[in-house]
Design an enzyme around this catalytic site. Structure first.
Site, PDB file in Angstrom:
ATOM      1  N   LYS A 176       0.877  -1.168   0.000  1.00 46.56           N
ATOM      2  CA  LYS A 176       0.000   0.000   0.000  1.00 46.56           C
ATOM      3  C   LYS A 176       0.917   1.222   0.000  1.00 46.56           C
ATOM      4  O   LYS A 176       1.412   1.656   1.040  1.00 46.56           O
ATOM      5  CB  LYS A 176      -0.883  -0.019   1.248  1.00 46.56           C
ATOM      6  CG  LYS A 176      -2.214   0.683   1.099  1.00 46.56           C
ATOM      7  CD  LYS A 176      -2.133   2.167   0.793  1.00 46.56           C
ATOM      8  CE  LYS A 176      -1.764   3.007   1.974  1.00 46.56           C
ATOM      9  NZ  LYS A 176      -1.547   4.422   1.615  1.00 46.56           N
ATOM     10  N   GLU A 251       9.593   1.695  10.970  1.00 43.80           N
ATOM     11  CA  GLU A 251      10.678   2.610  10.589  1.00 43.80           C
ATOM     12  C   GLU A 251      10.079   4.006  10.643  1.00 43.80           C
ATOM     13  O   GLU A 251       9.360   4.418   9.730  1.00 43.80           O
ATOM     14  CB  GLU A 251      11.170   2.297   9.170  1.00 43.80           C
ATOM     15  CG  GLU A 251      11.716   0.889   8.981  1.00 43.80           C
ATOM     16  CD  GLU A 251      13.178   0.764   9.368  1.00 43.80           C
ATOM     17  OE1 GLU A 251      13.751   1.735   9.906  1.00 43.80           O
ATOM     18  OE2 GLU A 251      13.751  -0.320   9.152  1.00 43.80           O
ATOM     19  N   CYS A 285      13.819  10.720   6.654  1.00 47.83           N
ATOM     20  CA  CYS A 285      13.724  10.268   8.045  1.00 47.83           C
ATOM     21  C   CYS A 285      15.056  10.454   8.755  1.00 47.83           C
ATOM     22  O   CYS A 285      15.112  10.808   9.923  1.00 47.83           O
ATOM     23  CB  CYS A 285      13.301   8.811   8.081  1.00 47.83           C
ATOM     24  SG  CYS A 285      14.356   7.741   7.105  1.00 47.83           S
ATOM     25  N   GLU A 382      10.746  16.531  15.036  1.00 47.58           N
ATOM     26  CA  GLU A 382      11.068  16.280  13.624  1.00 47.58           C
ATOM     27  C   GLU A 382      10.348  17.339  12.780  1.00 47.58           C
ATOM     28  O   GLU A 382       9.128  17.503  12.896  1.00 47.58           O
ATOM     29  CB  GLU A 382      10.603  14.883  13.223  1.00 47.58           C
ATOM     30  CG  GLU A 382      11.014  14.543  11.804  1.00 47.58           C
ATOM     31  CD  GLU A 382      10.507  13.175  11.348  1.00 47.58           C
ATOM     32  OE1 GLU A 382       9.311  12.899  11.507  1.00 47.58           O
ATOM     33  OE2 GLU A 382      11.324  12.395  10.816  1.00 47.58           O
TER      34      GLU A 382
HETATM   35  P1  NAD Z   1       2.333   8.810   7.428  1.00 52.22           P
HETATM   36  O1  NAD Z   1       2.435   8.022   8.674  1.00 52.22           O
HETATM   37  O2  NAD Z   1       1.334   9.890   7.359  1.00 52.22           O
HETATM   38  O3  NAD Z   1       2.029   7.851   6.180  1.00 52.22           O
HETATM   39  C1  NAD Z   1       2.836   6.737   5.899  1.00 52.22           C
HETATM   40  C2  NAD Z   1       1.972   5.664   5.260  1.00 52.22           C
HETATM   41  O4  NAD Z   1       1.011   5.236   6.203  1.00 52.22           O
HETATM   42  C3  NAD Z   1       1.192   6.130   4.021  1.00 52.22           C
HETATM   43  O5  NAD Z   1       1.193   5.083   3.073  1.00 52.22           O
HETATM   44  C4  NAD Z   1      -0.198   6.329   4.575  1.00 52.22           C
HETATM   45  O6  NAD Z   1      -1.207   6.173   3.607  1.00 52.22           O
HETATM   46  C5  NAD Z   1      -0.264   5.221   5.598  1.00 52.22           C
HETATM   47  N1  NAD Z   1      -1.281   5.408   6.642  1.00 52.22           N
HETATM   48  C6  NAD Z   1      -1.810   6.563   7.103  1.00 52.22           C
HETATM   49  N2  NAD Z   1      -2.736   6.300   8.057  1.00 52.22           N
HETATM   50  C7  NAD Z   1      -2.776   4.961   8.213  1.00 52.22           C
HETATM   51  C8  NAD Z   1      -3.507   4.074   9.061  1.00 52.22           C
HETATM   52  N3  NAD Z   1      -4.406   4.538   9.936  1.00 52.22           N
HETATM   53  N4  NAD Z   1      -3.268   2.761   8.970  1.00 52.22           N
HETATM   54  C9  NAD Z   1      -2.354   2.268   8.103  1.00 52.22           C
HETATM   55  N5  NAD Z   1      -1.647   3.058   7.259  1.00 52.22           N
HETATM   56  C10 NAD Z   1      -1.846   4.385   7.314  1.00 52.22           C
HETATM   57  O7  NAD Z   1       3.799   9.335   7.167  1.00 52.22           O
HETATM   58  P2  NAD Z   1       4.279  10.267   5.971  1.00 52.22           P
HETATM   59  O8  NAD Z   1       3.872  11.656   6.299  1.00 52.22           O
HETATM   60  O9  NAD Z   1       3.886   9.688   4.674  1.00 52.22           O
HETATM   61  O10 NAD Z   1       5.866  10.096   6.077  1.00 52.22           O
HETATM   62  C11 NAD Z   1       6.613  10.927   6.873  1.00 52.22           C
HETATM   63  C12 NAD Z   1       7.097  10.214   8.109  1.00 52.22           C
HETATM   64  O11 NAD Z   1       7.732   8.987   7.754  1.00 52.22           O
HETATM   65  C13 NAD Z   1       8.166  10.994   8.829  1.00 52.22           C
HETATM   66  O12 NAD Z   1       7.936  10.959  10.215  1.00 52.22           O
HETATM   67  C14 NAD Z   1       9.449  10.267   8.487  1.00 52.22           C
HETATM   68  O13 NAD Z   1      10.473  10.431   9.409  1.00 52.22           O
HETATM   69  C15 NAD Z   1       8.988   8.870   8.398  1.00 52.22           C
HETATM   70  N6  NAD Z   1       9.898   8.064   7.566  1.00 52.22           N
HETATM   71  C16 NAD Z   1      10.704   7.143   8.181  1.00 52.22           C
HETATM   72  C17 NAD Z   1      11.617   6.397   7.446  1.00 52.22           C
HETATM   73  C18 NAD Z   1      12.498   5.378   8.108  1.00 52.22           C
HETATM   74  O14 NAD Z   1      13.040   4.529   7.406  1.00 52.22           O
HETATM   75  N7  NAD Z   1      12.686   5.404   9.415  1.00 52.22           N
HETATM   76  C19 NAD Z   1      11.704   6.594   6.066  1.00 52.22           C
HETATM   77  C20 NAD Z   1      10.880   7.536   5.466  1.00 52.22           C
HETATM   78  C21 NAD Z   1       9.968   8.264   6.246  1.00 52.22           C
END
Ligand code: NAD
Length: 480
Positions: A176, A251, A285, A382
């Protein structure tokens, strides 16, 4: 959009490209214009994808040898390499990533396929000396159906590291992607089918997090969830997976420090100090949003970083400048909110917005700020935008205290010529990866990656991911 070898509105379920019941717009962050439509996958689509994945495990995919799985992944890596420029152009339009950075992501995706293709038949069990009359050994087996929820900031890299490792171990994946970044996921799935991946081994259902994402994490037919994204969503994902008692890899975010001691080679450090804050417009991240500097080097470091900021230009992805737009209007609002919250901090330097920027784009100039208070909001939270703070320190103990003084623990760097100090600091810093006199080590796919604290748990990348995407069975045979 041109040069697409897939229909962006379709979902891949059980080897069949299906039209969705509804769609979502794809907005180009550089211009604000709608450039395509993607599927708004539903819980029913996720259910169909999980059933298709299970059928693949019970069918051709489940019967394949590790060698055959590895060959498909290796072939897929080659096909990704042949499409690098197309993939980069698609990603640039979808997430606003400057072309060179998007190209690097496509190269990393190919590299993950190659690495996990080569590794697929090299994950071995053990034999365990035991009581007389027994032969005991361990088997590494796939979990079964794995769910993969991916964010928008590095779609290709994160798909490569998580789906690549899961497939290498023989799992069947349901992916997804983030609603803001589905196109390269679909492009990749199309290439995977052409590389010989059997139907159902990889299913892709785009859609909203609260709908398709939540349905995937709560599905009782999923045996492992790999989630990359925010802390808030990570908590929901872990809670949903707990209901099915399945393992989760989280992650999450970071507030990663680079600790620069007075004896550091400042000229060598400067490009890393700056780039780690502004790469992908800070939407990384492992972005380094805190620079800790030993006081005698403070003035020289501020001068060097400020000069580098003066050379930073922000523009559309196709202009391929150092910094592109942020992903969305909402992300721009969040980042400018942080800059406002830092009004009490001296602005040391900013980057420059290009002339004639498209009015619908989400542009923010990089900001470099001085910060004496490690507890300040900008030194704790962050930001996920091109904003860095410089924090002075006086002793090694104080550096450790400040570096470890946030809720996160993703990566950290030490800049020093003193070997003893390097070793001490590497042990004391709370982080999943520590870099000494570099930052990121070129992003190596071979290097296990993950966090502590609010940065999450579990490891992806490297061989470690193969252990995470498999379950260990102990066989004790009594033969007298
Ligand atoms: P997000 O949590 O809003 O979304 C991430 C994913 O989760 C998307 O695919 C989204 O559709 C899905 N999602 C949202 N609500 C959900 C739910 N209730 N149940 C299941 N899935 C759901 O994060 P974002 O804004 O897309 O990404 C930014 C964040 O990701 C930052 O905090 C960043 O640090 C982190 N990040 C971490 C890494 C790592 O490897 N540690 C890498 C990239 C990004």
């Amino acid at each position: 959009m041109q040069n697409l070898w897939f229909d962006p509105t379709e979902m891949l379920i059980g080897g069949v490209w299906k039209a969705p019941a509804g769609t979502l717009p794809v907005i180009d962050p550089s211009t604000g214009a709608e450039v395509a439509q993607i599927a708004a996958g539903t819980a029913a689509d996720i259910d169909a994808a999980v059933i298709a994945a299970r059928a693949a495990l019970d069918g051709d995919w489940g019967r394949m040898t590790a060698l055959e799985r590895g060959r498909i992944l290796t072939r897929l890596g080659q096909m990704v390499l042949e499409r690098i420029d197309d993939l980069a152009a698609i990603e640039a339009a979808d997430v606003g990533k400057p072309l060179t950075q998007a190209r690097n992501d496509a190269i990393a995706l190919a590299r993950y396929c190659e690495f996990y293709g080569g590794a697929a038949d090299k994950v071995h069990g053990q034999t365990i000396p035991y009581l007389d009359g027994y032969t005991v050994y361990t088997l590494r087996e796939p979990h079964g159906v794995t769910g993969h929820i991916v964010p928008w900031n590095y779609p290709m890299q994160i798909i490569g590291r998580s789906v690549g490792a899961a497939l290498a171990m023989g799992n069947a994946a349901v992916l997804k992607p983030a609603e803001e970044a589905c196109l390269t996921a679909l492009a990749f799935a199309r290439l995977a089918a052409d590389a010989g991946l059997p139907p159902g081994a990889l299913n892709v259902v785009p859609g909203l997090g609260a709908q398709a994402g939540a349905a995937l994490t709560a599905h009782p037919g999923v045996q492992h969830v790999s989630f990359t994204g925010s802390v808030a969503t990570g908590r929901l994902v872990q809670a949903a997976a707990a209901q099915n008692v399945v393992p989760v890899t989280l992650e999450l975010g970071g507030k990663s420090p680079q600790v620069v001691f007075a004896d550091a080679d400042l000229d060598a450090a400067l490009p890393f100090l700056v780039n780690a804050g502004i790469q992908n417009a800070g939407q990384t991240c492992s972005a380094s949003s805190r620079i800790l500097v030993e006081r005698p080097l403070y003035d020289a470091l501020v001068a060097g970083m400020s000069a580098a900021y003066g050379r930073l230009h922000v523009g559309p992805a196709v202009a391929d400048l150092q910094v592109g737009p942020l992903i969305s209007a909402r992300q721009k609002e969040i980042v400018t909110g942080f800059i406002d919250a830092g009004r009490d901090l001296p602005v040391l330097a900013t980057g420059t917005l290009a002339d004639d920027l498209p009015t619908g784009g989400h542009y923010v100039a990089p900001h470099l700020l001085a910060c004496d208070d490690p507890g300040h909001k900008l030194a704790q939270d962050e930001i996920f935008g091109p904003v860095q703070v410089i924090i002075p320190f006086d002793t090694e103990d104080q550096a450790v205290q400040i570096a470890n003084g946030t809720a996160y623990g993703l990566v950290a760097a030490i800049w020093s010529r003193d070997g003893g100090r390097q070793a001490r600091m590497a042990k004391r810093l709370h982080a999943g990866q520590v870099f000494i006199n570099n930052y990121g080590a070129g992003g190596g796919v071979e290097l296990p990656f993950g966090g502590t604290g609010l940065s999450g748990h579990g490891r992806e990348k490297g061989f470690e991911a193969l252990y995470g995407f498999s379950s260990l069975k102990t066989v004790a045979q009594y033969h007298g």
